[in-house]
Design a protein around this motif. Sequence first.
Motif, mmCIF file in Angstrom:
data_model
loop_
_atom_site.group_PDB
_atom_site.id
_atom_site.type_symbol
_atom_site.label_atom_id
_atom_site.label_comp_id
_atom_site.label_asym_id
_atom_site.label_seq_id
_atom_site.Cartn_x
_atom_site.Cartn_y
_atom_site.Cartn_z
ATOM 1 N N VAL A 34 30.090 51.013 -19.435
ATOM 2 C CA VAL A 34 31.255 50.787 -20.282
ATOM 3 C C VAL A 34 31.993 52.107 -20.422
ATOM 4 O O VAL A 34 31.445 53.086 -20.936
ATOM 5 C CB VAL A 34 30.856 50.265 -21.675
ATOM 6 N N SER A 86 32.963 47.765 -17.194
ATOM 7 C CA SER A 86 34.060 47.339 -18.032
ATOM 8 C C SER A 86 34.461 48.535 -18.888
ATOM 9 O O SER A 86 33.955 49.639 -18.698
ATOM 10 C CB SER A 86 33.635 46.154 -18.912
ATOM 11 N N SER A 113 35.992 49.709 -23.037
ATOM 12 C CA SER A 113 36.244 49.233 -24.393
ATOM 13 C C SER A 113 37.399 50.000 -24.998
ATOM 14 O O SER A 113 37.350 51.221 -25.137
ATOM 15 C CB SER A 113 34.995 49.404 -25.251
ATOM 16 N N PHE A 172 26.986 43.776 -23.396
ATOM 17 C CA PHE A 172 28.033 43.984 -22.395
ATOM 18 C C PHE A 172 29.023 42.821 -22.380
ATOM 19 O O PHE A 172 30.240 43.013 -22.372
ATOM 20 C CB PHE A 172 27.372 44.157 -21.018
#
Lengths: 199, 682, 294
Positions: free
Chosen positions: C135, C169, C171, C277
């Motif tokens: 992340v 990914s 955030s 996740f």
Amino acid sequence: MSKIIKHHTNHQEAITKDKTIFGFWVYLMTDLLMFGVLFASYAVLHGNIFNGPSGKEIFDLPFALTETIILLTSSFTAGLAIWAMRNNDKNQVLLWFGVTFLLGLSFLILELTEFHKLVTEGNSWQKSAFLSSYFSLVATHGLHITAGLFWMLITLIKVKSKGLTEGLSRKLTLISLFWHFLDIVWIFIFTIVYLMGAI
Amino acid sequence: MEQFILGRLTWDSLPHEWFTLGGTCAFVVILLGVAIFLTRVKRWKWLWMEWLTSTDPKKIGIMYIIIAFLMFLRGGLDVVMIWLQQTIGTSNAPGYLGATHGYLSADHFQQIFTAHGDIMVFFVTMGFLFGLINLIVPLQIGARDLAFPFLNSLGFWLYFAGVVLINMFFVLGGAFAATGWLAVAPLSELQFNPGVGVDYWIWSLQVSGLGTLVGGINFVVTILKMRAPGMSLMRMPMFTWASLMGMILVISIFPILAMTMILLTLDRYLGMHFFTLDNGGNAMMYWNLIWMWGHPEVYVLIIPVFGIYSEIVSTFAQKKIFGYTSLVVAVGGITLLSFSVWLHHFFTMGAGADVNSFFGIMTMWIAIPTGVQIINWLFTMFRGKIIFKSPIYWFFGFVSTFTFGGMAGLLMALPPVDFQVHNTLFLVAHFHTMIVGGALFGIFAGFTYWFPKVFGFKLNERLGKYAFWTWLVGFFLSFVPLYILGMMGAVRRMDTYSPSLGWQPLFTVSLIGACIIMVAVGLQILQVIVSIIQRRENRDLTGDPWNGRSLEWATSSPPPFYNFAVIPQVHSRDAFWEMKKSEENKQHPKGATSSERTGLREAAHSVVAYEDIELPKNTPMGIYLSGFIFLFGLAMVWHAWLFVIIGLVGAIWCVISRTFDENTEYVLTAAEVEKIEKKNKS
Amino acid sequence: MKTLSRIIIAIFILFDVYLIGKILLVDKNFQVLNPQGIIALQEKNVGLVALFLMFIVVIPVFIWALYVGTTYKEGNKWAKYAPDWDHNTKLQFFIWAFPISIVCILCVFNWVTAHKLDPSQAIASTNQTMTIQVVASRWKWIFIYPEQKIATVNLVEFPENTPIHFELSASDTPMNSFWIPQLGGQIYAMSGMATQTHLIADSIGTYRGENAEINGAGYAQMTFTAKSVTQNDFDTWVSSVKQSSNPVLDLTTFNKLAQPSQDNPIAYYSSTQDNLFTTIVTKYMAPGKGMERM
């Protein structure tokens, strides 16, 4: 060193008309590309309704159909006006462009009421990507209509006082081109946004 | 109330950091200097009447080039600042002047390279090219003006308004965008960049972008509708072809840029969700849209330059251009292909192998017409008689640098390779090689080549050669280290890094290269100054100093403001060359000397019948309209809604008022034309 | 003046030779050319093959340019002058055919290698693939080990010779580009969606990782360490992270961690919340929608 002239020779006028109309077509193509981007973003985003409503929930097909018929009729009357212009009939030109103007204005008012309803319901352009792209596409078309109406009004005022001069006839041709173009864009909007959204 | 008038502009916004203030002082000094000079020589009225309000593309072209050059100096200064930071800003070094590392904070560093990119692409390269096209294309096609003279003036003033807007933060403060030259989403959204920086980016590019679009439409209509009788498309000079293709690209892509920026504006000003992270926004769409504009844009920068190289190679090899049809097809092919490659800018976004390799393959295809052009130019030189003046030097500089940059590009068209060099300094070196080694070298070549036509005297050749060699050395020293740094894993846009990586020596070499380039630019400035001083010795009396082949050389240097007293009749390609040859064959079976050529032209003119010429009048309306649009843009940046309304209403009023203006042209009588022609001859 | 310019040219040819020599000697700092994993190795080889193919066209063109430039200089009495020779259809055919044929080969090569080295392709190996979730956050990298249920910040450790399947990914951050130059190519880590890549380290070592896509003021600080160790050392490491007094990475702790911060030191989390996740990826989706995987 020079003397000011108020009118052109026929040859000069023909060249000016030719390149002005061609240049306007080129501009219309660029405007089409701008609408293309709006359509593309609508295509990508129309499914992103997030927590808001989908097209099916907010589109009123009969309403949109009414708007379409009004705009199509206004294109027809604009055509009548240009026919009158070719026949050098100033009064008919003023009449038919006047009708076009009124029809365009009604279209705008209808569209604004639709927007007003959506906003007061809480479904403004801030709610979701779908609504953002819907409002931008339709409102950009509406802004073009507004500009066209404005342009029509000013040119008609000039025609009233000066008659159908070469220059003003050329401008009326451009206005009618613009108006038909906006009509075609609206057909796409009606099909892609309203019809396909409501299915 | 104060919010309505001033928006978010407060006393705190005004410039207060040392280098912003440095820039402010520099601008103030320059403007004051110019103002004092103009007052002393009493040339304010002259400047207004003869230059600023002019609709003559030759004057507008010169104005474009002057502004482009000034912005080039600013963009170049940005480069030195960037490289200095990267040389001294290692993570173990102390910070100077308030920075953590080096002498610039990360945010300021990011603003500087963003400004550098936007200035160099939009205001320098596009400015130079629009200037050259304005100056030369009407002459090459045998026209007197562009199709829409008023729009030409408007286009320039909108460009100028964009230039002022991007520099406005030296006056009103705030910040510039710190997002990279394309202000990608979601970084440029309110969530991450709520300040005025991105708004300055949006409005300076929107305003000048409008000017570019207007100019593009103008050039396309001019080339398609106003060529001299007999000049079919396949008889046009290569620079005109290349300009046509470049401008077709402009009118196709600038609407995309305008609308993409509007969508970002809607997100930032009206809370919409096109590219935001939340509420269904799609940031990847921004990337697709902006690169659909961005990739063809770089071809806009290079395609007209390919035209310049065609002209120069043919003239200086004293030979017909080899493979004219091929070159036209190649330029057209590049134009078309440039629309199909945009995704290669973000292979790493994970679109999958099918999509990635499709775009990679299309990218590789562009190498074909580019290579074909270079080979045809070399075949033009084959069995020619090459005169080695500085334009040819720039051409060979182009061949040696552009080819390597092109190979680097072809490497990156392979997704697996791109995965390892994307966004590294290897990429930075690649595109700088293409733009500097390709476009800029060509602009310098064109500048030297057409300078005598525009100003009436040649540039000092010796200083030109020194400038070329200094540029070449500086270029290699600046950019070869960057290719290597990319291989070492150095990403772009870093304001600091660990010294243990071994990058610092290479950055130092680049900095030295940048300083050498500064010397080269200094030599170019010196060249212009010295040439002005020596202008009487280098005067071009024939209008044809290089034994040229196209119609611009058929006029005097500089041409009269109406270009051609009589519109020429064209019978073939290389129209002027054929005219010269047919006159020679008529009167002198063997070759003619330059003075004989002058005599021939004089003889030809004496039997000419002059006609009245209609020309556009000068007008200040372009300036006023751009001024209101500038006010609108600036007010939008600061959310000063009162001025937004004033700007908008003022702009609309200008447009309406222009449409009411009936007296936009005047007539130059045949007698007056004859008088001017006779005066030019003596 | 001519001698001076010749000296200058000579200096910089020598300088370029020196630089190229440095590359060929494969200094350990030439991370892209000094791969430590098979993916990076294959990517480098693709580049070398393509470069070789390109030189087939470029070198002749260069020689031709040199020949033409020197032979046809004005003043060379014995060079032929054909001022009107401006086309030859057969020659033109070859001028097009030559680059087209090389580019066609390159295009096939492009298709094949792009598919073979697509980041979503699993790596064939005797060892089982391990999944690590990445992340990106401003301005640090958070690594979640879903199988071992631990998490780290700015350090990703894994066993050698083991294919690692990274799911990425971000955030609340603009786009990021996850890159370990010595192990293989970049992949973007973006909010609201998950991307993936497969990498493998051939032997033990410590590698530098960085972010290649600008995402704000702390962008240059967003480096991390990738470490490949023996399988035993890895197991020991995992147990030590689990058993220590390290905090738990649940959603609340994660949200606090994800607040903008620079120069984060390496940190460890002894356990992670289930489906952390997925929760992060779907944060921006309307309730009820699934995870978008690329």
